[in-house]
Design an enzyme around this catalytic site. Structure first.
Site, mmCIF file in Angstrom:
data_model
loop_
_atom_site.group_PDB
_atom_site.id
_atom_site.type_symbol
_atom_site.label_atom_id
_atom_site.label_comp_id
_atom_site.label_asym_id
_atom_site.label_seq_id
_atom_site.Cartn_x
_atom_site.Cartn_y
_atom_site.Cartn_z
ATOM 1 N N ASP A 69 0.841 -1.203 0.000
ATOM 2 C CA ASP A 69 0.000 0.000 0.000
ATOM 3 C C ASP A 69 0.871 1.246 0.000
ATOM 4 O OD1 ASP A 69 -2.884 1.147 0.636
ATOM 5 O OD2 ASP A 69 -1.458 2.222 1.912
ATOM 6 N N TYR A 78 3.084 9.825 -0.536
ATOM 7 C CA TYR A 78 4.151 9.229 0.286
ATOM 8 C C TYR A 78 5.534 9.483 -0.331
ATOM 9 C CZ TYR A 78 0.303 6.514 2.426
ATOM 10 O OH TYR A 78 -0.858 6.123 3.032
ATOM 11 N N LYS A 118 -2.651 5.740 -4.409
ATOM 12 C CA LYS A 118 -3.762 6.658 -4.118
ATOM 13 C C LYS A 118 -3.554 8.022 -4.766
ATOM 14 C CE LYS A 118 -3.710 4.601 0.521
ATOM 15 N NZ LYS A 118 -2.279 4.529 0.876
ATOM 16 N N HIS A 173 -7.548 9.311 -2.093
ATOM 17 C CA HIS A 173 -6.939 9.291 -0.757
ATOM 18 C C HIS A 173 -7.851 9.906 0.314
ATOM 19 C CE1 HIS A 173 -2.608 9.084 1.013
ATOM 20 N NE2 HIS A 173 -3.488 8.901 1.973
HETATM 21 P P1 NAD Z 1 0.591 1.301 11.974
HETATM 22 O O1 NAD Z 1 -0.593 1.198 12.856
HETATM 23 O O2 NAD Z 1 0.833 0.272 10.947
HETATM 24 O O3 NAD Z 1 1.842 1.448 12.926
HETATM 25 C C1 NAD Z 1 3.137 1.530 12.417
HETATM 26 C C2 NAD Z 1 4.116 1.825 13.550
HETATM 27 O O4 NAD Z 1 3.893 0.920 14.620
HETATM 28 C C3 NAD Z 1 5.547 1.611 13.108
HETATM 29 O O5 NAD Z 1 6.084 2.800 12.586
HETATM 30 C C4 NAD Z 1 6.224 1.179 14.395
HETATM 31 O O6 NAD Z 1 6.578 2.316 15.149
HETATM 32 C C5 NAD Z 1 5.128 0.440 15.123
HETATM 33 N N1 NAD Z 1 5.163 -1.021 14.920
HETATM 34 C C6 NAD Z 1 4.966 -1.707 13.767
HETATM 35 N N2 NAD Z 1 5.003 -3.028 13.982
HETATM 36 C C7 NAD Z 1 5.212 -3.183 15.312
HETATM 37 C C8 NAD Z 1 5.341 -4.319 16.136
HETATM 38 N N3 NAD Z 1 5.240 -5.552 15.640
HETATM 39 N N4 NAD Z 1 5.537 -4.126 17.459
HETATM 40 C C9 NAD Z 1 5.634 -2.875 17.973
HETATM 41 N N5 NAD Z 1 5.513 -1.763 17.237
HETATM 42 C C10 NAD Z 1 5.313 -1.916 15.917
HETATM 43 O O7 NAD Z 1 0.530 2.790 11.344
HETATM 44 P P2 NAD Z 1 0.613 3.488 9.933
HETATM 45 O O8 NAD Z 1 1.919 3.341 9.285
HETATM 46 O O9 NAD Z 1 0.102 4.860 10.184
HETATM 47 O O10 NAD Z 1 -0.487 2.724 9.058
HETATM 48 C C11 NAD Z 1 -0.196 1.611 8.247
HETATM 49 C C12 NAD Z 1 -0.353 1.962 6.793
HETATM 50 O O11 NAD Z 1 -1.654 2.466 6.533
HETATM 51 C C13 NAD Z 1 0.554 3.093 6.311
HETATM 52 O O12 NAD Z 1 1.882 2.694 6.150
HETATM 53 C C14 NAD Z 1 -0.140 3.480 5.042
HETATM 54 O O13 NAD Z 1 0.166 2.548 4.008
HETATM 55 C C15 NAD Z 1 -1.596 3.389 5.454
HETATM 56 N N6 NAD Z 1 -2.149 4.678 5.894
HETATM 57 C C16 NAD Z 1 -3.117 5.256 5.125
HETATM 58 C C17 NAD Z 1 -3.658 6.467 5.479
HETATM 59 C C18 NAD Z 1 -4.734 7.063 4.638
HETATM 60 O O14 NAD Z 1 -5.077 8.239 4.829
HETATM 61 N N7 NAD Z 1 -5.305 6.335 3.702
HETATM 62 C C19 NAD Z 1 -3.229 7.123 6.644
HETATM 63 C C20 NAD Z 1 -2.246 6.517 7.421
HETATM 64 C C21 NAD Z 1 -1.733 5.297 7.044
#
Ligand code: NAD
Length: 275
Positions: A46, A51, A76, A109
């Site tokens: 994704d 990004y 997106k 998005h």
């Molecule tokens: P997430 O909930 O996936 O959390 C990621 C963070 O959690 C990492 O940076 C790390 O600090 C921690 N983490 C990851 N794995 C872990 C583990 N096993 N144990 C402990 N800590 C851990 O948050 P995210 O990156 O905001 O969301 C995931 C994906 O969703 C993004 O990368 C993106 O692709 C998408 N996203 C989309 C939108 C949108 O507006 N459509 C917004 C935000 C994110």
């Protein structure tokens, strides 16, 4: 081979229920991170134009040697590209950066409601879908009212809505709307961005019960609800940990305990206010 189950979208296209998100991964690091994810068994990635890492992501995908049909690529359209012609151009730019000739899923998005252009943008996505350049089209951060307008005025029902969703922000009303209209729910920030959520005693205790980490418990909760999840990490051990969630199951009491965390804790912006 990957052991990630697939879900079937409303147009018959299948999609892995767990993928890899690359928000906040710098372009120069995206190739390595995505390659690590592919090696760990992820097949769905994704990304998004905003990004700034479609190029690095694309390098990992095209250089992986994996058959294109085994990969599921989502990108997106950014808020500055709303409108029919702008959306078509934005899609061409994304494909060029990715180095691909089609994507599996193209999303708007954010609805950017003050611009009031998302219906025109949706018509552009319908064209991309009709032309086979996006195998499925959907939206992100659409509230039920925004989705309803697309359902009323569009000709294609969005395959999916990607929204902020984690145990302490469970979005029951949005999920119910999706279910009623055949729209898949994809959870962004499924781990609550790894902040306070993963310190919750409930997740720790269930982790001890199942011999798993709090992150794995949270992901398992999503999967059993039927959500598509796209956890992000650049740490190889966590990338592997986050896909190792298919060898155990939460029982009804476990699911209820995780559901008890729901406190309406939105982390990101309210989609009504983002333009
Ligand atoms: P997430 O909930 O996936 O959390 C990621 C963070 O959690 C990492 O940076 C790390 O600090 C921690 N983490 C990851 N794995 C872990 C583990 N096993 N144990 C402990 N800590 C851990 O948050 P995210 O990156 O905001 O969301 C995931 C994906 O969703 C993004 O990368 C993106 O692709 C998408 N996203 C989309 C939108 C949108 O507006 N459509 C917004 C935000 C994110």
């Amino acid at each position: 081979m990957s052991n990630v189950p697939t879900i079937t979208l409303n147009n018959g296209v299948t999609m892995p229920q767990l993928g890899f998100g690359v928000w906040q991964v710098p372009d120069a690091e995206a190739e390595t991170a995505v390659r690590t994810a592919l090696d760990a068994g992820y097949r769905s990635i994704d990304t998004a134009a905003i990004y700034g890492n479609e190029a690095g992501t694309g390098k990992a995908l095209t250089g992986s040697g994996l058959p294109r049909e085994e990969l599921f690529v989502t990108t997106k359209l950014w808020n500055s590209e709303h409108g029919y012609d702008a959306a078509l151009r934005a899609f061409d730019d994304s494909l060029r950066r990715l180095g691909l000739d089609h994507v599996d899923l193209y999303l708007i998005h954010w609805p950017a409601p003050a611009k009031d252009k998302y219906l025109d943008t949706w018509r552009a996505l319908e064209k991309l879908y009709a032309d086979g350049r996006a195998r499925a089209i959907g939206v992100s951060n659409f509230q039920p009212a925004h989705l309803q307008r697309v359902l009323d005025e569009g000709t294609v029902v969005p395959a999916l809505n990607q929204v902020e969703l984690h145990p302490d922000f469970a979005q029951a009303d949005v999920r119910a709307f999706h279910a009623a209209h055949g729209i898949a729910t994809e959870a962004w920030s499924p781990l609550g961005q790894g902040k306070g959520l993963l310190d919750e005693p409930v997740l720790r205790e269930l982790g001890e019960k199942h011999g798993r980490s709090p992150a794995q418990i949270a992901l398992r909760w999503h999967l059993q609800l039927g959500n598509v999840v796209i956890p992000k990490s650049v740490t190889p051990s966590r990338i592997r940990e986050n896909i190792d969630v298919f060898g155990f199951e939460l029982d009804d009491a476990d699911m209820a305990a995780v559901a008890g965390l729901d406190a309406g804790n939105r982390i990101g912006d309210n989609p009504d206010d983002v333009n």
